[in-house]
Motif scaffolding. Sequence first.
Motif, mmCIF file in Angstrom:
data_model
loop_
_atom_site.group_PDB
_atom_site.id
_atom_site.type_symbol
_atom_site.label_atom_id
_atom_site.label_comp_id
_atom_site.label_asym_id
_atom_site.label_seq_id
_atom_site.Cartn_x
_atom_site.Cartn_y
_atom_site.Cartn_z
ATOM 1 N N GLY A 188 -11.045 -8.529 5.552
ATOM 2 C CA GLY A 188 -12.487 -7.413 5.793
ATOM 3 C C GLY A 188 -12.435 -7.291 7.275
ATOM 4 N N LEU A 239 -12.852 -12.173 0.248
ATOM 5 C CA LEU A 239 -13.075 -11.310 1.226
ATOM 6 C C LEU A 239 -12.095 -10.352 1.420
ATOM 7 N N ILE A 240 -10.645 -10.883 1.087
ATOM 8 C CA ILE A 240 -9.456 -9.835 1.173
ATOM 9 C C ILE A 240 -9.741 -8.513 0.538
ATOM 10 N N GLY A 241 -9.469 -7.472 1.171
ATOM 11 C CA GLY A 241 -9.616 -5.977 0.751
ATOM 12 C C GLY A 241 -10.932 -5.459 0.473
ATOM 13 N N GLY A 242 -12.003 -6.445 1.073
ATOM 14 C CA GLY A 242 -13.547 -6.081 0.943
ATOM 15 C C GLY A 242 -13.950 -5.243 2.303
ATOM 16 N N ALA A 283 -5.205 -5.700 6.806
ATOM 17 C CA ALA A 283 -4.361 -4.628 5.996
ATOM 18 C C ALA A 283 -5.397 -3.564 5.664
ATOM 19 N N SER A 284 -6.123 -3.405 5.057
ATOM 20 C CA SER A 284 -6.883 -2.333 4.482
ATOM 21 C C SER A 284 -7.460 -1.492 5.557
ATOM 22 N N TYR A 295 0.775 -1.153 -0.041
ATOM 23 C CA TYR A 295 0.011 0.051 0.061
ATOM 24 C C TYR A 295 0.896 1.335 0.166
HETATM 25 O O1 G3P Z 1 -2.985 -10.277 5.199
HETATM 26 C C1 G3P Z 1 -4.220 -9.586 5.584
HETATM 27 C C2 G3P Z 1 -4.977 -9.220 4.390
HETATM 28 O O2 G3P Z 1 -4.774 -10.252 3.403
HETATM 29 C C3 G3P Z 1 -6.485 -8.944 4.805
HETATM 30 O O3 G3P Z 1 -6.543 -7.647 3.999
HETATM 31 O O4 G3P Z 1 -7.424 -5.588 3.486
HETATM 32 O O5 G3P Z 1 -8.950 -7.625 3.822
HETATM 33 O O6 G3P Z 1 -7.562 -6.615 5.680
HETATM 34 P P1 G3P Z 1 -7.742 -6.728 4.314
#
Ligand code: G3P
Length: 220
Positions: A179, A143-146, A200-201, A13
């Motif tokens: 998420g 669901l990652i980044g959502g 992360a996000s 990021y």
């Molecule tokens: O490594 C953590 C990640 O993959 C989750 O990302 O943005 O959904 O919190 P996020």
Amino acid sequence: MSGHLVVVNFKTYETAHGVSAEELALIMSNIETEARLIAVVSAFDLSSVVSIAPDLEVWTQHLDPIQFGSNTGWLHPETAVERGAKGTLINHAEHKISIEKIAMLLDQVPEDFIVCACAADIEEARALTAVGPTYVAVEPPELIGGDISVTTADPNIITGTADAVREISDKVGILCGAGIKNGNDVAMAIKLGTSGVLLASGVTKSDNPKLALENLISQI
Ligand code: G3P
């Protein structure tokens, strides 16, 4: 000390690379909490983050099970340890590798070095547990980044992973991610049988990362 983990993956990021990685690490380092806040940084940023925030636990995002020698461009575990990494993610949904490579890495790193192996589903969590990482983190890739937390969208994958891991090992820790945005999500993750979260996000895309982190740890 609660000891619950809040692992923040900086990925690539823009808000969490280079100087911004140092700034975010400093914010994390200045938060007083009983939780274990962990920054997962780019290999390029490892040394500077460790030197600017020496009390913060820092992991790498990936390592390659290669030795000293002619291995151009690979991420060498001993160098990460020398530069202050206390652990690493491995097999993240965005950087998958074979189970054989994960087993090789586990053989190579020091005993107290933390290896958090990421799983897309319960079946993969079971396979990863068998090779003995420190943690298995279940993260449904879709669901990652959502905006919807795995704790709301798919709580059964968390309880199912916890059961599957416990059938095989009482040593491997369990995390979940995808998420995760706030303290309710973290509290639910813990209630469903984890030792904490990987996210992360929720932090890296927040206008106010300090506030986001304070919210995330507010119920642990
Ligand atoms: O490594 C953590 C990640 O993959 C989750 O990302 O943005 O959904 O919190 P996020």
